[in-house]
Design a protein around this motif. Structure first.
Motif, PDB file in Angstrom:
ATOM      1  N   ASP A  61      42.614  31.370  34.668  1.00 15.29           N
ATOM      2  CA  ASP A  61      42.888  32.518  33.799  1.00 15.29           C
ATOM      3  C   ASP A  61      43.466  33.680  34.607  1.00 15.29           C
ATOM      4  N   GLN A  62      43.970  34.665  33.854  1.00 17.05           N
ATOM      5  CA  GLN A  62      44.720  35.760  34.454  1.00 17.05           C
ATOM      6  C   GLN A  62      43.850  36.677  35.322  1.00 17.05           C
ATOM      7  N   LEU A  63      42.724  37.139  34.784  1.00 16.79           N
ATOM      8  CA  LEU A  63      41.900  38.097  35.523  1.00 16.79           C
ATOM      9  C   LEU A  63      41.295  37.496  36.791  1.00 16.79           C
ATOM     10  N   PRO A  64      40.701  36.297  36.764  1.00 18.79           N
ATOM     11  CA  PRO A  64      40.228  35.722  38.024  1.00 18.79           C
ATOM     12  C   PRO A  64      41.334  35.526  39.048  1.00 18.79           C
ATOM     13  N   ALA A  65      42.532  35.173  38.579  1.00 23.60           N
ATOM     14  CA  ALA A  65      43.647  35.000  39.509  1.00 23.60           C
ATOM     15  C   ALA A  65      44.051  36.322  40.140  1.00 23.60           C
ATOM     16  N   ALA A  66      44.137  37.385  39.330  1.00 20.73           N
ATOM     17  CA  ALA A  66      44.510  38.696  39.873  1.00 20.73           C
ATOM     18  C   ALA A  66      43.469  39.202  40.859  1.00 20.73           C
ATOM     19  N   THR A  67      42.196  39.034  40.543  1.00 18.06           N
ATOM     20  CA  THR A  67      41.127  39.468  41.454  1.00 18.06           C
ATOM     21  C   THR A  67      41.178  38.705  42.767  1.00 18.06           C
ATOM     22  N   ALA A  68      41.401  37.397  42.688  1.00 19.10           N
ATOM     23  CA  ALA A  68      41.459  36.581  43.903  1.00 19.10           C
ATOM     24  C   ALA A  68      42.626  36.987  44.795  1.00 19.10           C
ATOM     25  N   VAL A  69      43.772  37.279  44.207  1.00 19.36           N
ATOM     26  CA  VAL A  69      44.937  37.685  45.010  1.00 19.36           C
ATOM     27  C   VAL A  69      44.653  38.991  45.733  1.00 19.36           C
ATOM     28  N   ARG A  70      44.073  39.955  45.044  1.00 22.16           N
ATOM     29  CA  ARG A  70      43.769  41.234  45.699  1.00 22.16           C
ATOM     30  C   ARG A  70      42.768  41.051  46.837  1.00 22.16           C
ATOM     31  N   GLN A  71      41.782  40.195  46.639  1.00 22.00           N
ATOM     32  CA  GLN A  71      40.806  39.955  47.708  1.00 22.00           C
ATOM     33  C   GLN A  71      41.448  39.296  48.923  1.00 22.00           C
ATOM     34  N   MET A  72      42.303  38.327  48.699  1.00 22.37           N
ATOM     35  CA  MET A  72      42.925  37.628  49.814  1.00 22.37           C
ATOM     36  C   MET A  72      43.914  38.508  50.566  1.00 22.37           C
ATOM     37  N   LEU A  73      44.611  39.395  49.879  1.00 26.13           N
ATOM     38  CA  LEU A  73      45.556  40.285  50.554  1.00 26.13           C
ATOM     39  C   LEU A  73      44.852  41.324  51.415  1.00 26.13           C
ATOM     40  N   MET A  74      43.543  41.495  51.245  1.00 25.75           N
ATOM     41  CA  MET A  74      42.778  42.368  52.124  1.00 25.75           C
ATOM     42  C   MET A  74      42.449  41.691  53.452  1.00 25.75           C
ATOM     43  N   TYR A  75      42.489  40.360  53.490  1.00 26.98           N
ATOM     44  CA  TYR A  75      42.175  39.608  54.706  1.00 26.98           C
ATOM     45  C   TYR A  75      43.417  39.074  55.406  1.00 26.98           C
ATOM     46  N   TRP A  76      44.478  38.801  54.650  1.00 23.77           N
ATOM     47  CA  TRP A  76      45.666  38.176  55.209  1.00 23.77           C
ATOM     48  C   TRP A  76      46.896  39.046  54.952  1.00 23.77           C
ATOM     49  N   GLN A  77      47.849  38.972  55.863  1.00 24.36           N
ATOM     50  CA  GLN A  77      49.122  39.682  55.720  1.00 24.36           C
ATOM     51  C   GLN A  77      50.254  38.650  55.754  1.00 24.36           C
ATOM     52  N   PRO A  78      50.611  38.080  54.600  1.00 23.13           N
ATOM     53  CA  PRO A  78      51.625  37.018  54.580  1.00 23.13           C
ATOM     54  C   PRO A  78      53.041  37.571  54.499  1.00 23.13           C
ATOM     55  N   ARG A  79      53.984  36.719  54.830  1.00 22.23           N
ATOM     56  CA  ARG A  79      55.388  37.056  54.656  1.00 22.23           C
ATOM     57  C   ARG A  79      55.877  36.724  53.252  1.00 22.23           C
ATOM     58  N   CYS A  80      55.225  35.782  52.595  1.00 28.19           N
ATOM     59  CA  CYS A  80      55.571  35.442  51.222  1.00 28.19           C
ATOM     60  C   CYS A  80      54.358  34.798  50.556  1.00 28.19           C
ATOM     61  N   PHE A  81      54.433  34.670  49.230  1.00 28.14           N
ATOM     62  CA  PHE A  81      53.319  34.143  48.439  1.00 28.14           C
ATOM     63  C   PHE A  81      53.845  33.022  47.551  1.00 28.14           C
ATOM     64  N   ALA A  82      52.998  32.013  47.306  1.00 27.46           N
ATOM     65  CA  ALA A  82      53.369  30.891  46.437  1.00 27.46           C
ATOM     66  C   ALA A  82      52.222  30.601  45.482  1.00 27.46           C
ATOM     67  N   LEU A  83      52.548  30.499  44.198  1.00 19.01           N
ATOM     68  CA  LEU A  83      51.607  30.038  43.170  1.00 19.01           C
ATOM     69  C   LEU A  83      51.961  28.600  42.866  1.00 19.01           C
ATOM     70  N   LEU A  84      51.061  27.683  43.195  1.00 21.17           N
ATOM     71  CA  LEU A  84      51.346  26.257  43.151  1.00 21.17           C
ATOM     72  C   LEU A  84      50.364  25.564  42.222  1.00 21.17           C
ATOM     73  N   GLY A  85      50.857  24.625  41.414  1.00 16.79           N
ATOM     74  CA  GLY A  85      49.953  23.872  40.548  1.00 16.79           C
ATOM     75  C   GLY A  85      50.692  23.059  39.522  1.00 16.79           C
ATOM     76  N   ILE A  86      49.997  22.783  38.428  1.00 14.45           N
ATOM     77  CA  ILE A  86      50.547  21.985  37.340  1.00 14.45           C
ATOM     78  C   ILE A  86      50.663  22.855  36.103  1.00 14.45           C
ATOM     79  N   ALA A  87      51.454  22.387  35.132  1.00 16.33           N
ATOM     80  CA  ALA A  87      51.677  23.133  33.890  1.00 16.33           C
ATOM     81  C   ALA A  87      51.978  22.134  32.786  1.00 16.33           C
ATOM     82  N   ALA A  88      51.941  22.646  31.547  1.00 17.17           N
ATOM     83  CA  ALA A  88      52.287  21.835  30.378  1.00 17.17           C
ATOM     84  C   ALA A  88      53.759  22.004  30.056  1.00 17.17           C
ATOM     85  N   SER A  89      54.341  20.982  29.506  1.00 13.56           N
ATOM     86  CA  SER A  89      55.754  21.020  29.143  1.00 13.56           C
ATOM     87  C   SER A  89      55.919  21.548  27.722  1.00 13.56           C
ATOM     88  N   LEU A  90      56.894  22.451  27.523  1.00 14.83           N
ATOM     89  CA  LEU A  90      57.175  23.005  26.201  1.00 14.83           C
ATOM     90  C   LEU A  90      58.423  22.390  25.576  1.00 14.83           C
TER      91      LEU A  90
END
Length: 430
Positions: A61-90
């Motif tokens: 879901d949206q809110l857990p994902a947003a919270t997790a990203v903010r927490q991880m960006l406090m520990y790591w300094q990346p050059r880029c970000f990737a959201l990886l996974g599966i999805a449904a076809s429309l």
């Protein structure tokens, strides 16, 4: 201090993390703070070996994902970000196992109004699409599609792995065609869609919508200007998900997740990653702006106090003020009592000649100053007088405003034993 890495990857589901591990191999280390993370220290990238960190949020879901990203960006300094996974076809134009890179994200269930109608429970109102905050993923996907050899090699790897997955699970039919890569729009919401009617309603929002998932809006809202790629493998058709335990459904989910992970690794090898951006402390730009304004105000106040600057203005020379005037009982002239004789282009400069003595004390002082020394001749006295610059003196109580007299007292010294001088001219001190 945040640790610098090259790529930070979020995989919302455990099976998506397992697919990344299948492609990259076992991680060099694992962690649980602040979230479950896996770290690979030497992943082959375009610019050389790099550090890749993958994590899972606490829930979908949206809110857990947003919270997790903010927490991880406090520990790591990346050059880029990737959201990886599966999805449904429309759309039926895309097959299961194909991979989609997001161009725009439509947060379809962020509605302002819900109305009742006969043929559908809820009436959807088209939302404004969210633009991906950088062209990083789109441009890398375009480069990857343009490299025919690398793209065909990726297709063959995915197809061979897909056949092995289905054979191990005893599922059929086994994929017979190689997966494709699309660059298209995503629909994102907070609910798992398992309805053909809802799928059609969401697809009707835009003909460019191709994939349906649950985290993109929250992730993008937390990344700021960090380069990002959203990449998903199509695992189902947003309907009939009650049979997730069937071998075919499980196999397609694993197949789609690994295809997305392989495509992500390929994209990261297309070109060097974006340059690392130095983090700005909150309020730093505001402080710099306030300091610049304060400096400008201070300079303006100084200029206003000094008045306009004149390049041709010159103060009276110190040598023009007699050093023994104070000992003679005369007041020392000040800058206010000295008239401005600065030459201008309109009028010629007045001659600097002393004013005639007007009081008995001034006449006595003038007589003492112009008397020749004992033992000098008349010629020596005249030569000394000619070489001495004129002296300006102001009468006590006289106003500093007004024209100066140009008449010059002429004296002639006679070397007599009586000490009496003979003077000529308009102003005689005797």
């Amino acid at each position: 201090m945040r640790e610098r890495i090259d790529v930070l990857v979020m995989t919302p589901l455990p099976e998506e993390m397992a697919a990344l591990v299948q492609v990259l191999g076992p991680p060099d280390r694992k962690g649980a703070e602040p979230l479950a993370t896996s770290v690979w220290s030497r992943v082959p990238l375009a610019g050389g070996p790099g550090v890749v960190v993958a994590f899972m949020p606490a829930d979908m879901d949206q809110l857990p994902a947003a919270t997790a990203v903010r927490q991880m960006l406090m520990y790591w300094q990346p050059r880029c970000f990737a959201l990886l996974g599966i999805a449904a076809s429309l759309r039926d134009t895309a097959a299961l196992g194909d991979v989609v890179v997001a161009k725009y994200v439509w947060h379809y269930d962020a509605r302002r109004k819900v109305a009742q109608r006969s043929n559908c429970v809820n009436e959807l109102y088209a939302p404004i699409p969210i633009a991906i905050n950088s062209n990083f993923g789109i441009s890398y996907a375009q480069h990857f599609l343009a490299d025919k050899d690398a793209f065909v090699q990726w297709q063959n790897e995915c197809l061979d792995r897909g056949r092995a997955i289905f054979e191990d699970a005893g599922a059929s039919p086994v994929p017979s065609s190689a997966p494709r890569l699309f660059i298209d729009d995503f629909a994102t919401g907070s609910a798992v869609v398992d309805s053909q009617a809802e799928r059609e309603a969401i697809a009707s929002l835009s003909r460019k919508l191709l994939a349906l998932e649950m985290e993109s809006a929250g992730v993008l809202s937390s990344l700021g200007d960090l380069p990002v790629v959203v990449i998903r493998g199509l695992s189902d058709a947003a309907s009939g998900k009650g049979k997730d335990d069937e071998p075919v459904q499980v196999s397609f989910r694993q197949y789609a997740a690994e295809n997305a992970a392989r495509s992500l690794v390929r994209l990261l090898r297309v070109a060097p990653l974006p340059a690392r951006r130095s983090p700005e402390r909150p309020g730093r730009q505001a402080l710099l702006l306030a300091g610049g304004v304060a400096v400008l105000v201070s300079l303006s106040m100084v200029l206003l106090r000094q008045g306009p600057f004149r390049a041709d203005h010159s103060s009276p020379a110190p040598s023009a003020i007699p050093t023994d005037a104070g000992s003679a009982g005369l007041p020392l002239p000040t800058l206010a009592s000295i008239p401005d004789t600065t030459p201008s282009r309109e009028t010629p400069a007045p001659s600097r000649q002393p004013s005639p003595p007007s009081s008995p004390s001034e006449r006595a002082t003038h007589r003492d100053l112009t008397r020749p020394l004992a033992g000098t001749t008349k010629g020596d006295a005249l030569s000394k007088e000619a070489a001495t610059p004129p002296v300006r003196s102001a009468a006590p109580g006289a106003s500093s405003v007004g024209p100066t007299h140009s008449a010059t007292p002429r004296t002639s010294a006679v070397g007599s034993t009586s000490g009496v001088d003979s003077c000529t001219g308009d102003y005689c001190p005797h």
